[in-house]
Design an enzyme around this catalytic site. Structure first.
Site, short mmCIF file in Angstrom:
data_model
loop_
_atom_site.label_atom_id
_atom_site.label_comp_id
_atom_site.label_asym_id
_atom_site.label_seq_id
_atom_site.Cartn_x
_atom_site.Cartn_y
_atom_site.Cartn_z
N ASP A 1 1.36 -6.84 -4.46
CA ASP A 1 0.49 -6.72 -3.29
C ASP A 1 0.93 -7.89 -2.41
OD1 ASP A 1 -1.73 -7.36 -1.52
OD2 ASP A 1 -2.89 -5.94 -2.70
N THR B 1 0.81 -1.22 0.00
CA THR B 1 0.00 0.00 0.00
C THR B 1 0.84 1.27 0.00
OG1 THR B 1 -1.87 -1.07 1.07
CG2 THR B 1 -1.68 1.29 1.39
N THR C 1 -1.88 -21.46 20.23
CA THR C 1 -3.22 -21.07 20.67
C THR C 1 -3.92 -20.15 19.67
OG1 THR C 1 -4.52 -20.02 22.41
CG2 THR C 1 -2.32 -19.12 22.04
N GLN C 2 -5.24 -20.25 19.67
CA GLN C 2 -6.05 -19.32 18.87
C GLN C 2 -6.21 -17.97 19.56
OE1 GLN C 2 -9.87 -21.11 18.01
NE2 GLN C 2 -8.94 -22.99 17.25
N CYS C 3 -5.88 -17.91 20.86
CA CYS C 3 -6.04 -16.65 21.60
C CYS C 3 -5.07 -15.60 21.06
CB CYS C 3 -5.76 -16.86 23.08
SG CYS C 3 -6.96 -17.91 23.87
N1 ASP Z 1 -2.74 -5.57 0.39
C1 ASP Z 1 -1.67 -4.65 0.77
C2 ASP Z 1 -0.39 -5.43 0.82
O1 ASP Z 1 -0.19 -6.16 1.74
C3 ASP Z 1 -1.99 -4.04 2.09
C4 ASP Z 1 -0.94 -3.09 2.63
O2 ASP Z 1 0.18 -2.97 2.17
O3 ASP Z 1 -1.27 -2.40 3.62
O4 ASP Z 1 0.42 -5.31 -0.06
#
Ligand code: ASP
Length: 338
Positions: A57, A12, A272-274
């Site tokens: 991405d 992003t 754990t899932q916690c």
């Molecule tokens: N989908 C994007 C990625 O992981 C999300 C980000 O960078 O915040 O490349």
């Protein structure tokens, strides 16, 4: 002054809006260079910026991308004092964990960062995060390990998780103190330093399908478990249990499946899932039976660290008892000792 290499992989922070949603911006490298050049002279470490094509991405990331990073680090290791990796946030914690296990002991810092809002968008966190990562990597007492710098926090990479989808404070390390915190100044604190050493900059032999995750839930059937565990490709499993490490009984059938799988050499790690805390396999009779079935207690490993630890150890050719021993103890500060 420290000299850093910035590696831009996608995510992003370097994207721009398009009718199809966010896509990598071809202008990002120039925009970032221009934004960094506006900082007062001499206040940031010297740096070079390298773009790793194709930009991705990070949701599309596969383990081959970790080898690509290792290859670039291998080429550049001797020429720089530290490394900053610009990465998408979705799998940033996986890459940080995987690199920590791939590289082993370090003599220079490797700091990953990303952003929730692209550079150039209103209220973007990209520039602050990149500057924090650069200040951390260029700090004379920078931790010689793989870290994540994000929203004023410096975290041990293999302890970190993306905990928030929307918040700018997206990353935290729920089972370990932060390595540092930035207020007016960057204050390093927290964890005892890891042993320093020469990194392993060789590629690993990753194979798709070697590792799987079994998330226990009400309604899970013994047939589902058997189908997953009987996959002949499978070499390692992360078992996501309830609370302090308790699996559902399934009339004894889950344990039978797990025992059969460990007997044929599958390494199974109980996590754990916690969101916070550690597995204690002996606390309840249900958990204790896992011990008897040969399941390894993952202690306070995050799921990201458990998965990547298994993937890297398998890709480095570890099998059998050596693999089980390595899974049961901390290698790079990723878990508390038994
Ligand atoms: N989908 C994007 C990625 O992981 C999300 C980000 O960078 O915040 O490349």
């Amino acid at each position: 002054m420290a000299r850093l290499l910035l590696l831009y992989t996608g995510g992003t922070l370097g994207m721009q809006p398009s009718p199809k949603g966010y896509v990598p911006s071809p202008q990002f490298a120039e925009q970032l260079k221009a934004a960094l050049a506006l900082q007062p002279a001499g206040r940031l470490p010297d740096h070079d910026l390298k773009t790793l094509h194709p930009l991705i991405d990070s949701a599309d990331l596969a383990p081959a991308a970790w080898n690509r990073l290792v290859a670039v680090l291998a080429e550049a290791w001797a020429s720089y004092d530290g490394f900053v990796i610009l990465h998408g946030t979705d799998t940033l914690a996986y890459t940080a964990s995987a690199l920590s296990f791939l590289l082993g002991p370090l003599d220079k810092p490797v700091v990953l960062t990303g952003a929730q809002i692209p550079l150039g968008e209103p209220r973007s966190d990209a520039l602050n995060n990149v500057i924090l990562a650069m200040q951390a990597a260029g700090h004379p007492r920078a931790p010689r390990e793989v870290c994540i710098a994000f929203h004023d926090r410096l975290l041990r990479g293999n302890r970190a998780r993306k905990c928030r989808t929307q918040g700018l404070d997206a990353f935290d390390s729920p089972n370990a103190p932060w390595l540092g915190e930035a207020g007016i100044e960057l204050r390093l604190c927290g964890l005892p330093a890891l042993p320093v050493g020469t990194p392993d900059l060789t590629q690993a032999d990753f194979a798709a399908g070697h590792v799987a995750v079994l998330h226990c839930h009400p309604g899970l059937s013994p047939q589902q478990v058997a189908r997953q565990l009987d996959d002949p490709q499978l070499q390692g499993l992360v078992l996501m249990t309830y609370g302090v490490g308790n699996p559902p009984g399934l009339d004894g059938q889950l344990l039978d499946c797990l025992r059969r799988a460990t007997e044929r050499g599958l390494a199974i790690v109980n996590v754990t899932q916690c969101g916070q805390g550690t597995v204690q396999q002996g606390a309840y009779a249900t958990g204790r039976r896992l011990e008897e079935a040969g399941v390894i207690a993952g202690q306070d490993l995050t799921p990201e660290a458990a998965i990547t630890k298994l993937e890297v150890l398998l890709a480095r050719g570890q099998r059998g008892q050596a693999l089980r021993d390595a899974l049961a103890r901390p290698l790079r500060g990723e878990m508390r000792a038994h």
